[in-house]
Enzyme design. Sequence first.
Site, PDB file in Angstrom:
ATOM      1  N   GLU A  57      -6.748  -7.186  -8.695  1.00  9.78           N
ATOM      2  CA  GLU A  57      -6.021  -7.119  -7.428  1.00  9.78           C
ATOM      3  C   GLU A  57      -5.917  -8.486  -6.764  1.00  9.78           C
ATOM      4  OE1 GLU A  57      -4.185  -4.902  -6.440  1.00  9.78           O
ATOM      5  OE2 GLU A  57      -4.806  -3.188  -7.632  1.00  9.78           O
ATOM      6  N   TYR A 140      -4.441  -4.885   2.236  1.00 12.50           N
ATOM      7  CA  TYR A 140      -3.938  -4.305   0.989  1.00 12.50           C
ATOM      8  C   TYR A 140      -5.050  -4.150  -0.054  1.00 12.50           C
ATOM      9  CZ  TYR A 140      -2.477  -4.033  -3.725  1.00 12.50           C
ATOM     10  OH  TYR A 140      -2.420  -3.635  -5.034  1.00 12.50           O
ATOM     11  N   ASP A 158       1.685  -2.367  -0.327  1.00 11.22           N
ATOM     12  CA  ASP A 158       2.013  -3.705  -0.827  1.00 11.22           C
ATOM     13  C   ASP A 158       3.531  -3.873  -0.742  1.00 11.22           C
ATOM     14  OD1 ASP A 158       2.948  -2.111  -2.865  1.00 11.22           O
ATOM     15  OD2 ASP A 158       2.521  -3.619  -4.392  1.00 11.22           O
TER      16      ASP A 158
END
Length: 372
Positions: A57, A140, A158
Amino acid sequence: MARREASVTDAQASSTDFSSPLLAWYDRHHRSLPWRTPPDETKLGVLPDPYRVWLSEVMLQQTTVGAVKRYFEAFTDAWPTVEALAASHSDEVMKAWAGLGYYSRARNLKKCAETVASEYSGRFPDTEAGLKALPGIGDYTAAAIAAIAFNRPAAVVDGNIERVITRLYAMETPLPQAKPEIRALVAKAMPQHRPGDFAQAMMDLGATICTPRKPACVLCPITEDCAARRKGIAERFPLKAPKKEKPTRIGAAFVAMRSDGSVLLRKRPASGLLGGMAEVPGSHWTARQDGVSDVTAAPFPAAWRPSGSIHHVFTHFALELFVFKAEFPRTASPGDGWWSSPDALPGEALPTVMKKVIEAAIPGATKKSRKG
DNA sequence: GAGACGTGGAT
DNA sequence: TATCCAAGTCT
């Protein structure tokens, strides 16, 4: 279907229960990615390693999947666990991150690993709030890790999901003002079971079907829920504020080569642009002026010869760098830098702009040998 | 809230 | 060539 179409106006057009067709589509068409656990396993309660979810991520922040894959493999090979990463040397982490961009991510990655290893016994927090308190983890990423690695019902938003939602509801509010409303709509749509798969399904939809240009609405599993599609204006969303144009800066860069082929490098300040990365000596990068770049910034007096120029575009400015080259005839103190040998140079923590500079002076010098 | 912060691929 | 932009975060 008919019920949905007949019952609503644009503002409420999209039902909030599109998660079922979306998840069914994801079960069949999900992307296979190195850090991902496929839906047939997550449905059995098998969840991915939080370390790998976190690492992927962070790498994926403002970065394409294609670029991330190689770096993800390299990082997990070198540091298979968060403890291994925490115990590493930050210079090695910066070298491994070189080329991926946004280098504060690498600095925060190391800090975060150290915190998780030392204060959390190597186990990531399993709540959004706990995750968001860690360096480099924002709204996020905290939601994504909570949902994907811990199956927490977190509203993941996102850029993909912003695009999907603004189209689904034909939202006329531009970004970033629309963010709170988007977040609320995602929270409302999210199924309490499979929150991680829902987030990844939304992102896969945005990446493969609901694309910025030429969205493939005919293949979309929730096209009948989509207000923008009904109006035939899907591609118009999301609305965004106009961008500013970027200025150009100019400077000089000096490639000093010793008789053994070593190149003089130095380390940039720990924070700011390209913070903590390696560079060749150079001048300040000034706003473009009529006239020539500053050759007085050379690291030592020598017969500096022009060796072309390079152009590089950063996020908020463009840079033109005039490259100068000189042979450094004898051993001497490199000052605040070091001499990097031809073998070591390709592995240095050189950002792309500096690889361009060195390549302009010494073609091939930064390429890794194929023979290993 | 707006600006700083990289890079490479697609159109 | 120009422009956009990709799973954002920090200050």
